[in-house]
Motif scaffolding. Structure first.
Motif, short mmCIF file in Angstrom:
data_model
loop_
_atom_site.label_atom_id
_atom_site.label_comp_id
_atom_site.label_asym_id
_atom_site.label_seq_id
_atom_site.Cartn_x
_atom_site.Cartn_y
_atom_site.Cartn_z
N LEU A 22 0.83 -1.21 0.00
CA LEU A 22 0.00 0.00 0.00
C LEU A 22 0.86 1.26 0.00
CD1 LEU A 22 -2.78 -0.95 2.59
CD2 LEU A 22 -3.07 -0.65 0.14
N ILE A 70 -6.08 -4.40 -2.43
CA ILE A 70 -7.02 -4.21 -1.32
C ILE A 70 -8.04 -5.34 -1.27
CG2 ILE A 70 -8.88 -2.75 -0.46
CD1 ILE A 70 -7.27 -0.34 -1.47
N ASN A 71 -8.57 -5.75 -2.42
CA ASN A 71 -9.63 -6.75 -2.45
C ASN A 71 -9.12 -8.16 -2.23
OD1 ASN A 71 -12.44 -5.61 -3.29
ND2 ASN A 71 -10.96 -4.44 -4.47
N GLY A 115 -5.75 -7.66 0.90
CA GLY A 115 -6.12 -6.89 2.08
C GLY A 115 -6.68 -7.68 3.25
N PHE A 120 -10.87 -0.14 7.90
CA PHE A 120 -9.58 -0.28 7.24
C PHE A 120 -8.52 0.58 7.94
CE2 PHE A 120 -6.59 0.04 3.61
CZ PHE A 120 -6.54 -1.30 3.26
N THR A 167 -5.07 -0.86 9.54
CA THR A 167 -3.77 -0.56 8.97
C THR A 167 -2.99 0.48 9.75
OG1 THR A 167 -4.72 1.16 7.53
CG2 THR A 167 -4.59 -1.09 6.64
N CYS A 208 -5.05 4.14 3.67
CA CYS A 208 -6.50 4.20 3.45
C CYS A 208 -6.89 5.03 2.23
CB CYS A 208 -7.18 4.82 4.67
SG CYS A 208 -7.17 3.76 6.11
N LEU A 227 -8.78 3.20 -0.87
CA LEU A 227 -10.13 2.76 -0.56
C LEU A 227 -11.05 3.94 -0.29
CD1 LEU A 227 -12.08 0.42 -0.01
CD2 LEU A 227 -11.34 0.47 2.38
#
Length: 446
Positions: free
Chosen positions: A77, A221-222, A225, A292, A296, A302, A305
């Protein structure tokens, strides 16, 4: 045959969060049981296999499965943060052809951030004062933590000078200079705007880069994550246990409750009062961003997202979102200010200093200045507590020991403050979009 519907990212995150909490707390009790039962070697083996930080000397021979998985997800990320800001903000500046409109958007954004800062700091002052007056901050400081409290002093006003990079390459080479990246992005975007067709080639490169970054982040992310979040949460609760937690439970609990209450009150109320929109729609859709953020512990992580949620679910325009969210990520650290009010009040009270309302007003001002310059990375807010302590002149040995104590137990509070930051970015974005007449209300109300 009916096609199986894929699980939503919100549900995946909730499962990861709950699963991580269960596993982490289970490991915490297991650790305490093994150590108290004289089986410390068994726990050390488990720790080396699952939780040990492999980058330090103690982890030379460790496997650290949860550490590697969690940090690998975070690094993926963080890798995208600087290019995402550079590309999206530059393109946003290109698309805003009217300089008056740009000034309007910037002014409303900053006004929104500062307004929420003041509300958050005020409520934190009230609750911290009540807890202090109840005698819950009167603790006995451990005397063996003084060495952990050293940190360089920092003038919060220096953030203005630090925002202007002397070297563009160096500014873009670290996530700790995000405000400088924002300045560079704005300059590039405004220059491309003035160049018109002459800058079309560079603009096309930026647009292609934006598509590549978005594709990577959607996958990361999907798909990655949920597992990364599970590992981060589980490891946090497994290795940060009850040491020093009991004497400062009042600080941890009161700060976390205040942060949660602010999340579900000031932002929805602010949206309702300024736009007339249904605040519950906002809360329902932005909840996953808060989860999220809690997982994190990084505003920067973030951003992808949050951007997707604002564009696709809250009906915000890409033009304004590309400006407000990266800017908010760098200057909107409302949760950090709330945490500072509790932490500094606790430290000063534990050190025998009587914190007055006038002291708290000065603390709030210093904290807002410091928070605006805090990097959007984990634990940055905790280290900036020393900035506020220095500004207040509270740097005695007892204050430093109290600060070290906060460092030791502040992880849960650090996790709880992130939702306030990232949800605040989205709230200001919705307000600015609505005021500019660029909010798709059908999407917002869907």
């Amino acid at each position: 045959m009916k096609e199986k519907k894929e699980m939503t990212i919100v549900r995946k995150m909730m499962i990861s969060l709950v699963g991580g909490l269960v596993v982490g707390i289970g490991c915490l009790f297991l650790r305490e049981s093994l150590i108290s039962g004289g089986s410390e070697g068994v726990w050390n083996t488990i720790n080396m296999l699952l939780f040990q930080d492999i980058t330090v000397a103690a982890g030379v021979h460790a496997l650290g499965v949860f550490y590697i998985s969690g940090q690998g997800f975070m690094k993926g990320l963080q890798m995208a943060v600087v290019p995402l800001i550079l590309v999206s903000l530059s393109l946003a500046m290109c698309s805003i052809s009217n300089s008056t409109k740009l000034g309007r958007i910037a002014g409303k954004s900053i006004l929104g951030f500062v307004g929420f800062y003041v509300c958050g700091a005020f409520l934190a002052c009230v609750v911290a004062t009540l807890v202090k007056n109840a005698g819950l901050f009167n603790v006995t400081l451990p005397s063996d933590l003084a060495e952990a409290s050293t940190i360089e002093a920092f003038n919060p006003i220096a953030v203005i000078l630090n925002a202007i990079p002397s070297n563009i390459v160096s500014a873009c080479s670290t996530n700790n200079s995000v405000l400088s990246v924002v300045v560079v992005s704005i300059i590039i975007g405004l220059c491309l705007n003035q160049l018109g067709e002459k800058g079309a080639a560079l603009k096309a490169v930026l647009q292609s880069g934006n598509e590549v970054i978005q594709l990577f982040l959607n996958f990361w992310i999907n798909k990655v994550g949920p597992f990364g979040i599970f590992c981060l949460i589980a490891r946090t609760f497994a290795i940060y246990g009850v040491e020093y937690l009991l004497p400062v439970a009042a600080y941890v609990v009161s700060a976390m409750l205040t942060l949660f209450i602010l999340c579900v009150t000031i932002y929805p109320i602010g949206i309702m009062l300024t736009t007339g929109l249904n605040p519950m729609k906002f809360l329902k859709k932005i909840a996953k961003v808060g989860i999220f953020g809690f997982s994190t512990n990084s505003s920067a992580a973030c951003l992808p997202l949050n951007t997707s949620t604002n564009l696709n679910e809250l009906g915000c325009s890409e033009e304004i979102t590309s400006f407000v969210l990266p800017t908010g990520m760098t200057i909107n650290m409302n949760g950090t200010t709330v945490m500072h009010m509790f932490a500094v009040t606790f430290i000063a009270t534990a050190a025998g200093i009587n914190v007055t309302p006038a002291n708290m007003a000065v603390m709030a001002f210093l904290s807002i200045c410091a928070a605006m310059g805090t990097p959007a990375i984990p634990v940055a807010g905790t280290t900036m507590i020393f900035t506020v302590l220095s500004g207040m002149g509270w740097t005695s040995d007892l204050c430093l020991i109290g600060y070290a104590l906060v460092l030791a137990i502040n992880r849960p509070v650090e996790m709880a403050l992130l939702p306030l930051n990232v949800i605040g970015d989205a709230a200001v974005n919705v307000i600015v979009n609505a005021k500019e007449g660029m909010l798709d209300k059908d999407v917002y109300n869907s």
